[in-house]
Motif scaffolding. Structure first.
Motif, PDB file in Angstrom:
ATOM      1  N   ARG A 151       8.214 -39.306   0.999  1.00 41.57           N
ATOM      2  CA  ARG A 151       7.747 -38.468  -0.124  1.00 41.57           C
ATOM      3  C   ARG A 151       7.912 -36.984   0.184  1.00 41.57           C
ATOM      4  O   ARG A 151       6.971 -36.190   0.103  1.00 41.57           O
ATOM      5  CB  ARG A 151       6.290 -38.810  -0.456  1.00 41.57           C
ATOM      6  CG  ARG A 151       6.083 -40.272  -0.797  1.00 41.57           C
ATOM      7  CD  ARG A 151       4.653 -40.589  -1.161  1.00 41.57           C
ATOM      8  NE  ARG A 151       3.731 -40.342  -0.065  1.00 41.57           N
ATOM      9  CZ  ARG A 151       3.541 -41.191   0.947  1.00 41.57           C
ATOM     10  NH1 ARG A 151       4.227 -42.319   1.005  1.00 41.57           N
ATOM     11  NH2 ARG A 151       2.669 -40.918   1.892  1.00 41.57           N
ATOM     12  N   ILE A 152       9.125 -36.631   0.549  1.00 43.67           N
ATOM     13  CA  ILE A 152       9.445 -35.238   0.875  1.00 43.67           C
ATOM     14  C   ILE A 152       9.996 -34.559  -0.364  1.00 43.67           C
ATOM     15  O   ILE A 152      10.964 -35.021  -0.968  1.00 43.67           O
ATOM     16  CB  ILE A 152      10.489 -35.162   2.014  1.00 43.67           C
ATOM     17  CG1 ILE A 152       9.869 -35.675   3.316  1.00 43.67           C
ATOM     18  CG2 ILE A 152      11.006 -33.753   2.190  1.00 43.67           C
ATOM     19  CD1 ILE A 152      10.881 -35.820   4.428  1.00 43.67           C
ATOM     20  N   GLY A 153       9.401 -33.447  -0.745  1.00 40.82           N
ATOM     21  CA  GLY A 153       9.923 -32.655  -1.849  1.00 40.82           C
ATOM     22  C   GLY A 153      10.698 -31.483  -1.302  1.00 40.82           C
ATOM     23  O   GLY A 153      10.134 -30.484  -0.878  1.00 40.82           O
ATOM     24  N   VAL A 154      12.025 -31.605  -1.266  1.00 41.31           N
ATOM     25  CA  VAL A 154      12.876 -30.536  -0.736  1.00 41.31           C
ATOM     26  C   VAL A 154      13.233 -29.597  -1.869  1.00 41.31           C
ATOM     27  O   VAL A 154      13.964 -29.964  -2.796  1.00 41.31           O
ATOM     28  CB  VAL A 154      14.153 -31.112  -0.096  1.00 41.31           C
ATOM     29  CG1 VAL A 154      15.007 -29.993   0.458  1.00 41.31           C
ATOM     30  CG2 VAL A 154      13.783 -32.088   1.012  1.00 41.31           C
ATOM     31  N   LEU A 155      12.708 -28.401  -1.843  1.00 46.02           N
ATOM     32  CA  LEU A 155      12.989 -27.432  -2.895  1.00 46.02           C
ATOM     33  C   LEU A 155      14.377 -26.849  -2.725  1.00 46.02           C
ATOM     34  O   LEU A 155      14.818 -26.561  -1.609  1.00 46.02           O
ATOM     35  CB  LEU A 155      11.947 -26.303  -2.853  1.00 46.02           C
ATOM     36  CG  LEU A 155      10.496 -26.745  -3.082  1.00 46.02           C
ATOM     37  CD1 LEU A 155       9.575 -25.545  -2.941  1.00 46.02           C
ATOM     38  CD2 LEU A 155      10.332 -27.387  -4.454  1.00 46.02           C
TER      39      LEU A 155
END
Length: 270
Positions: free
Chosen positions: A214-218
């Protein structure tokens, strides 16, 4: 279980005049939601369109429950198969008119029979299978805790994760994270990864980042290329896995012997 991801790869939705057709489709379903699949029509809408003429207008449906998903087979004549691609041939058969068959696999391939040579299939990921914390076993049920990151150490995506983390585990420094081609080469001699492709590795990386960790890479405005964004995603995956001890030195034993991989690299250089 927060939901499932249903993915229809490009060209897997049937044939048109003998040739594979159809754009890829990805659906995200939460508990209680339903996705219907089949040929569809103006009066029979479906969320997952399978164009093969041997498939009913409404062939079946996927229903998501709190802790699993179910498959309903609307066909009156054909059984459907649900395969576990990482289970050494493990599968279950859903009989005609079967309603709500529970599917236990974390990663599944639903295969529908056709009259053509190209199978019609789609994939279902159930990313939030929950496992008890082994350190909490033996305490009263009400006090059980669950793991924050649910990872199956027998799955191919975990091998990809270990390969991503390997250089830093061995070197203990800020070395570069392996590229997708390097991971393919590193795992090629593993019995389960002989046919692993760069596209499959990229899919496993996306699965790890989006569903398991659940990594949100911007997106960085300074990064204009897809390669830079994917490299950032790999860096985030490795950083989180090592910080929380999801991948440790003992997991390196899951990879093929390093001498074999280096020997293949030397042969490629000649």
């Amino acid at each position: 279980m927060s939901g499932v991801v249903v993915h229809l790869p490009r060209g897997s939705g049937g044939t048109d005049g003998g040739a594979p057709c159809g754009d890829p489709v990805t659906l995200r379903l939460g508990p209680g939601e339903v996705a219907r699949f089949g040929r569809g029509s103006a009066t029979v809408p479906v969320e997952l369109r399978l164009a093969d003429a041997a498939i009913s207008r409404l062939a079946g449906e996927i229903r998501v429950r709190d802790d699993h998903w179910q498959l309903t087979n609307h066909s009156s004549t054909h059984s459907y198969l649900v395969e576990n691609p990482e289970g050494a041939g493990e599968y279950l058969r859903v009989a005609p008119r079967r309603v709500g068959a529970p599917v236990p696999f974390e990663f599944s391939r639903v295969v529908l029979p056709t009259r053509g040579d190209v199978p019609v299939s789609f994939q279902v990921f159930a990313p939030d299978h929950v496992y008890l914390d082994p350190d909490a076993m033996g305490v009263p049920w009400g006090n059980h805790t669950v793991t924050a990151y649910s990872l199956d150490e027998t799955a191919t995506y975990f091998l990809v994760l270990v390969a991503l983390c390997e250089p830093r585990l061995r070197d203990q420094s800020r070395v570069a994270v392996p590229t997708t081609p390097q991971i393919v080469e590193r795992l090629r001699s593993h019995p389960a990864c002989g046919a692993l492709t760069a596209r499959a590795v990229s899919s496993h990386i996306d699965y790890l980042a989006d569903e398991k960790l659940r990594i949100g890479v911007l997106d960085d405005p300074a990064e204009h290329g897809k390669g830079e964004r994917r490299n950032g995603k790999r860096e985030e995956i490795v950083g989180l896995a090592l910080r929380f001890g999801l991948v440790r030195e003992e997991h390196l034993a899951l990879l093929p012997p390093l001498t074999v991989a280096r020997g293949r690299e030397r042969q490629a250089e000649r």
